[in-house]
Design an enzyme around this catalytic site. Structure first.
Site, short mmCIF file in Angstrom:
data_model
loop_
_atom_site.label_atom_id
_atom_site.label_comp_id
_atom_site.label_asym_id
_atom_site.label_seq_id
_atom_site.Cartn_x
_atom_site.Cartn_y
_atom_site.Cartn_z
N TRP A 114 0.82 -1.20 0.00
CA TRP A 114 0.00 0.00 0.00
C TRP A 114 0.86 1.26 0.00
CZ3 TRP A 114 -1.69 -3.09 4.59
CH2 TRP A 114 -2.61 -4.06 4.22
N ASP A 166 -6.51 8.15 1.85
CA ASP A 166 -7.49 8.25 2.93
C ASP A 166 -7.20 7.20 4.00
OD1 ASP A 166 -8.48 5.80 2.00
OD2 ASP A 166 -10.31 6.65 1.15
N GLU A 169 -6.31 3.64 3.01
CA GLU A 169 -5.19 3.48 2.07
C GLU A 169 -5.66 3.49 0.61
OE1 GLU A 169 -4.38 1.31 5.10
OE2 GLU A 169 -3.39 3.19 5.56
N GLU A 335 -12.33 -7.68 11.39
CA GLU A 335 -12.42 -6.34 10.80
C GLU A 335 -13.81 -6.09 10.26
OE1 GLU A 335 -9.37 -4.16 7.94
OE2 GLU A 335 -10.52 -5.67 6.85
#
Length: 386
Positions: A114, A166, A169, A335
Site C-alpha cells: 500500500w 485516505d 489506504e 475487521e
C-alpha cells in the site's frame, strides 16, 4: 456450542487481547493473525491506546506513545527537509513523505504493497497523546514529548492541504474531510493542553475549508474532494460525492462540528440511510469492493459512539449488541463480516487471494471498548441522577 459473550466479558477480553498483542517496544499489532496487517499504524494504535486509557491500563498507552515519539525523533531531520523543500517550491514525491505504518519495533515498513503518504495518523496521534496526558494528570506537554509534538505539528501545518491516501489506504489523488478531521482534532487538542486557550488559526481554516468546499447540495459532507488548478489557482470539486462512515470523525472524537450542526446531522443521517444495513452493521462507503464491502465492527462502534453523543441511548446499545454478536467463541473480533452482502462473489475473490478478513483486529476491539465505556458511564450517571 459457541460461547455467548456478555458485553462486560467481551470488554475485559478485548483489553487482555490488546495487551497480549502489544510489542515490547510499544507498537500495537493491527492484526496478529493476518499477514498483511502485521504492522503498527499510528491511527489505529492511537485509538487502541485510548481504549487502554479508558480501561485504566495507562502503562500500555504510555508505551505506545513513547514508541511513536521515538519514531518521530528519528524522522525530525526528514520533516525539516520536507518543509524546507516545500518552502522552496520543490516537487515532493509521495515516497518521500513520512510513512503511515511502521514495524512493531519502530523500523520503517518497506515491504507492504500500500501507499504511505497518509496524514490522518499523525493528527490522531496528537489527539491521542493529549488525551492520554490529561487522563494521567498532566496539565502540559512533558519535555520528553515536546520536540516530537512540535515536529508533527509543523508537518501537519505544512502539508494538511496536500492530496494523500485516505484512512483506508485508497484514493491518494483526493483531499479527504475525515483526514482533515484528524488533523483538526490533533492540533486543537495540543493547543488546549498547551494552555493557549485559543483555537489554532489552522483549525479555524480547516473548518471553513470544509464548510466552503465539502458540503453536497443535499446538505451533507462528502467523502472526498478533487483539487483543480485552472490558470494557476486552486479550486475543488467533489471527488467522491457520497458519504463514508469515517466522516463520523468530524463529530466524534474530533469535534470539528457538533452533532446538531445541520451539515453534520445530515451526514449522520445519510450514513445511517446509505451505509447502515438492516442487520445493524455499518459499511465503509457505497461501492466498496474490499472483501465485497461488508459491515465493519469498528465503524458500527463509531456509529454507536455518535448516537451516544446525541443522547440516543437505544441506538448506541443496539450497535454494542450487534458487535458482541460478531465475536467468535474465543472473543476475537474481525475487521468486517459479510453477513449482509447480497452478492458474495467479491468477498470470495478476496478470501481466495488473502484468506478470511483479518481477525482479531485490534482496532475493532478498541472501538468496542470505547463504546462500551461511554455507554456504561452514561448509564451509571443516569442511574445516579435518579
Amino acid at each position: 456450542m459457541a460461547k455467548a459473550w456478555t458485553a462486560e466479558q467481551l470488554a475485559e477480553e478485548s483489553v487482555r487481547l490488546i495487551a497480549w498483542n502489544q510489542h515490547v517496544r510499544g507498537g500495537y499489532t493491527a492484526s496478529p493473525l493476518f499477514a498483511h496487517y502485521g504492522y503498527g499504524w499510528l491511527r489505529d494504535g492511537s485509538f487502541t491506546a485510548y481504549s487502554m486509557d479508558l480501561s485504566g491500563r495507562h502503562e500500555s498507552a504510555a508505551l505506545f506513545h513513547e514508541w511513536v515519539c521515538r519514531i518521530i525523533e528519528r524522522k525530525r531531520a526528514q520533516i525539516e527537509d520536507l518543509i524546507s523543500r516545500k518552502s522552496r517550491g520543490e516537487y515532493i514525491e509521495r515516497r518521500d513523505f513520512l510513512h503511515t505504518r511502521y514495524q512493531l519495533d519502530g523500523r520503517d515498513d518497506a515491504d507492504s504493497e500500500w501507499g504511505h503518504f497518509q496524514l490522518d495518523g499523525y493528527g490522531t496521534w496528537l489527539w491521542g497523546l493529549s488525551t492520554h496526558l490529561r487522563m494521567t494528570g498532566h496539565s502540559s506537554i512533558p519535555a520528553s514529548f515536546r520536540s516530537a509534538v512540535d515536529a508533527v505539528y509543523a508537518y501537519l501545518e505544512a502539508f494538511w492541504e496536500y492530496t494523500n491516501f485516505d484512512c483506508w489506504e485508497e484514493y491518494s489523488e483526493f483531499v479527504h474531510p475525515a483526514t482533515l478531521a484528524c488533523i483538526y482534532g490533533g492540533l486543537q487538542a495540543i493547543a488546549e493542553l498547551s494552555g493557549s486557550g485559543k483555537t489554532p488559526a489552522l483549525c479555524e481554516h480547516i473548518r471553513e475549508f470544509l464548510l466552503q468546499h465539502a458540503i453536497h447540495p443535499d446538505g451533507y459532507f462528502v467523502k472526498s474532494l478533487r483539487p483543480l488548478y485552472p490558470e494557476g489557482r486552486v479550486e475543488y470539486e467533489f471527488g467522491l460525492d457520497g458519504v463514508d462512515a469515517s466522516l463520523l470523525w468530524l463529530c466524534e472524537p474530533f469535534h470539528v462540528f457538533e452533532p446538531e450542526h445541520p451539515a453534520m446531522q445530515a451526514t449522520i443521517e445519510r450514513i445511517g440511510a446509505d451505509l447502515r444495513t438492516a442487520q445493524g452493521g455499518v459499511r465503509r462507503y457505497a461501492g466498496d469492493s474490499y472483501y465485497g464491502g461488508g459491515e465493519w465492527l469498528l465503524l458500527t462502534a463509531w456509529y454507536g459512539w455518535t448516537a451516544w453523543a446525541q443522547g440516543q441511548w437505544e441506538t448506541a446499545e443496539e450497535t454494542l449488541g450487534w458487535i458482541v454478536s460478531k465475536a467468535d467463541e474465543l472473543g476475537r473480533m474481525p475487521e468486517q463480516v459479510p453477513d449482509a452482502l447480497v452478492n458474495r462473489s467479491g468477498y470470495e475473490d478476496w478470501v481466495n487471494r488473502w484468506g478470511p478478513p483479518a481477525s482479531p483486529l485490534l482496532w475493532s476491539h478498541a472501538m468496542f471498548v470505547i463504546l462500551h465505556h461511554h455507554i456504561r458511564k452514561s448509564a451509571s450517571q443516569r442511574q445516579a441522577e435518579g
